[in-house]
Design a protein around this motif. Structure first.
Motif, PDB file in Angstrom:
ATOM      1  N   ARG A 190      -8.727  -7.003   4.624  1.00 45.24           N
ATOM      2  CA  ARG A 190      -9.482  -7.461   3.456  1.00 45.24           C
ATOM      3  C   ARG A 190      -9.102  -6.645   2.216  1.00 45.24           C
ATOM      4  NH1 ARG A 190     -15.010  -8.660   5.187  1.00 45.24           N
ATOM      5  NH2 ARG A 190     -14.200 -10.729   5.480  1.00 45.24           N
ATOM      6  N   GLN A 191      -8.909  -5.346   2.408  1.00 50.58           N
ATOM      7  CA  GLN A 191      -8.526  -4.491   1.286  1.00 50.58           C
ATOM      8  C   GLN A 191      -7.175  -4.932   0.713  1.00 50.58           C
ATOM      9  OE1 GLN A 191      -7.866  -0.361   2.216  1.00 50.58           O
ATOM     10  NE2 GLN A 191      -8.049   0.261   0.088  1.00 50.58           N
ATOM     11  N   ASP A 222      -0.099  -3.539  -4.082  1.00 55.99           N
ATOM     12  CA  ASP A 222       1.026  -3.095  -4.900  1.00 55.99           C
ATOM     13  C   ASP A 222       1.522  -1.720  -4.476  1.00 55.99           C
ATOM     14  OD1 ASP A 222       0.891  -5.461  -6.313  1.00 55.99           O
ATOM     15  OD2 ASP A 222      -0.170  -4.589  -8.034  1.00 55.99           O
ATOM     16  N   ARG A 223       0.600  -0.831  -4.106  1.00 56.47           N
ATOM     17  CA  ARG A 223       0.995   0.506  -3.622  1.00 56.47           C
ATOM     18  C   ARG A 223       1.833   0.389  -2.352  1.00 56.47           C
ATOM     19  NH1 ARG A 223      -4.106   2.107  -5.092  1.00 56.47           N
ATOM     20  NH2 ARG A 223      -4.885   1.818  -2.971  1.00 56.47           N
ATOM     21  N   MET A 224       1.397  -0.469  -1.435  1.00 56.39           N
ATOM     22  CA  MET A 224       2.132  -0.640  -0.188  1.00 56.39           C
ATOM     23  C   MET A 224       3.528  -1.204  -0.456  1.00 56.39           C
ATOM     24  SD  MET A 224       1.255  -2.772   3.291  1.00 56.39           S
ATOM     25  CE  MET A 224      -0.173  -1.816   3.750  1.00 56.39           C
ATOM     26  N   ILE A 225       3.609  -2.206  -1.310  1.00 60.50           N
ATOM     27  CA  ILE A 225       4.901  -2.804  -1.645  1.00 60.50           C
ATOM     28  C   ILE A 225       5.800  -1.769  -2.313  1.00 60.50           C
ATOM     29  CG2 ILE A 225       6.033  -4.515  -3.135  1.00 60.50           C
ATOM     30  CD1 ILE A 225       3.532  -6.332  -2.527  1.00 60.50           C
ATOM     31  N   SER A 226       5.232  -0.977  -3.187  1.00 63.64           N
ATOM     32  CA  SER A 226       5.993   0.080  -3.865  1.00 63.64           C
ATOM     33  C   SER A 226       6.526   1.099  -2.860  1.00 63.64           C
ATOM     34  CB  SER A 226       5.095   0.762  -4.898  1.00 63.64           C
ATOM     35  OG  SER A 226       5.747   1.848  -5.468  1.00 63.64           O
ATOM     36  N   GLU A 262      -7.572  -6.420  -2.937  1.00 61.59           N
ATOM     37  CA  GLU A 262      -7.295  -5.374  -3.927  1.00 61.59           C
ATOM     38  C   GLU A 262      -5.805  -5.330  -4.260  1.00 61.59           C
ATOM     39  OE1 GLU A 262      -9.004  -1.579  -2.919  1.00 61.59           O
ATOM     40  OE2 GLU A 262     -10.751  -2.564  -2.003  1.00 61.59           O
ATOM     41  N   ALA A 263      -5.478  -5.853  -5.430  1.00 61.47           N
ATOM     42  CA  ALA A 263      -4.076  -5.915  -5.847  1.00 61.47           C
ATOM     43  C   ALA A 263      -3.446  -4.527  -5.902  1.00 61.47           C
ATOM     44  CB  ALA A 263      -3.961  -6.601  -7.205  1.00 61.47           C
ATOM     45  N   ASN A 264      -4.207  -3.513  -6.318  1.00 61.82           N
ATOM     46  CA  ASN A 264      -3.659  -2.150  -6.410  1.00 61.82           C
ATOM     47  C   ASN A 264      -3.235  -1.629  -5.046  1.00 61.82           C
ATOM     48  OD1 ASN A 264      -3.962  -1.974  -9.175  1.00 61.82           O
ATOM     49  ND2 ASN A 264      -5.973  -1.010  -9.048  1.00 61.82           N
ATOM     50  N   ALA A 265      -4.039  -1.867  -4.028  1.00 62.34           N
ATOM     51  CA  ALA A 265      -3.699  -1.416  -2.668  1.00 62.34           C
ATOM     52  C   ALA A 265      -2.443  -2.130  -2.181  1.00 62.34           C
ATOM     53  CB  ALA A 265      -4.869  -1.678  -1.723  1.00 62.34           C
TER      54      ALA A 265
END
Length: 98
Positions: free
Chosen positions: A53-54, A63-67, A58-61
């Motif tokens: 769900r996170q 995006d962090r993983m993709i980064s 949560e786009a930031n979470a």
């Protein structure tokens, strides 16, 4: 999401012989948790749903993983990723045996 669940005797036997911080390759290569790992008793539906769900909400979470994935791929280089990964493992094993 990395989910590992095996028979308890297998899990206990593996714990006796293997001592690692992470099981998932992205986490091993980053030497930290990039992707949530749910191993054995931690592989509970409520915990997995919460982590999913996170990432979904949560786009930031996300995006962090993709980064982090991009950073890991960058460390491996253009080609010969298997070769580089093998060298890194050999260096790590050598560093710990000294």
């Amino acid at each position: 999401m990395l989910i590992y669940k095996v028979a308890w005797p297998t899990y206990l036997a593996a714990r006796l012989v293997v001592s690692v911080k992470y099981l998932g390759m992205p986490n091993v290569l980053a030497d930290r948790e990039v992707v949530p790992e749910f191993i054995q008793h931690r592989a509970r539906p409520d915990a997995i749903v919460k982590a999913m769900r996170q990432l979904i909400e949560e786009a930031n979470a996300r995006d962090r993983m993709i980064s982090e994935f991009d950073r890991i791929v960058g460390k491996l280089g253009e080609g010969g990723a298997s070769d580089q990964a093998a060298r890194a493992i050999i260096e790590e094993i050598g560093a710990k045996s000294i």
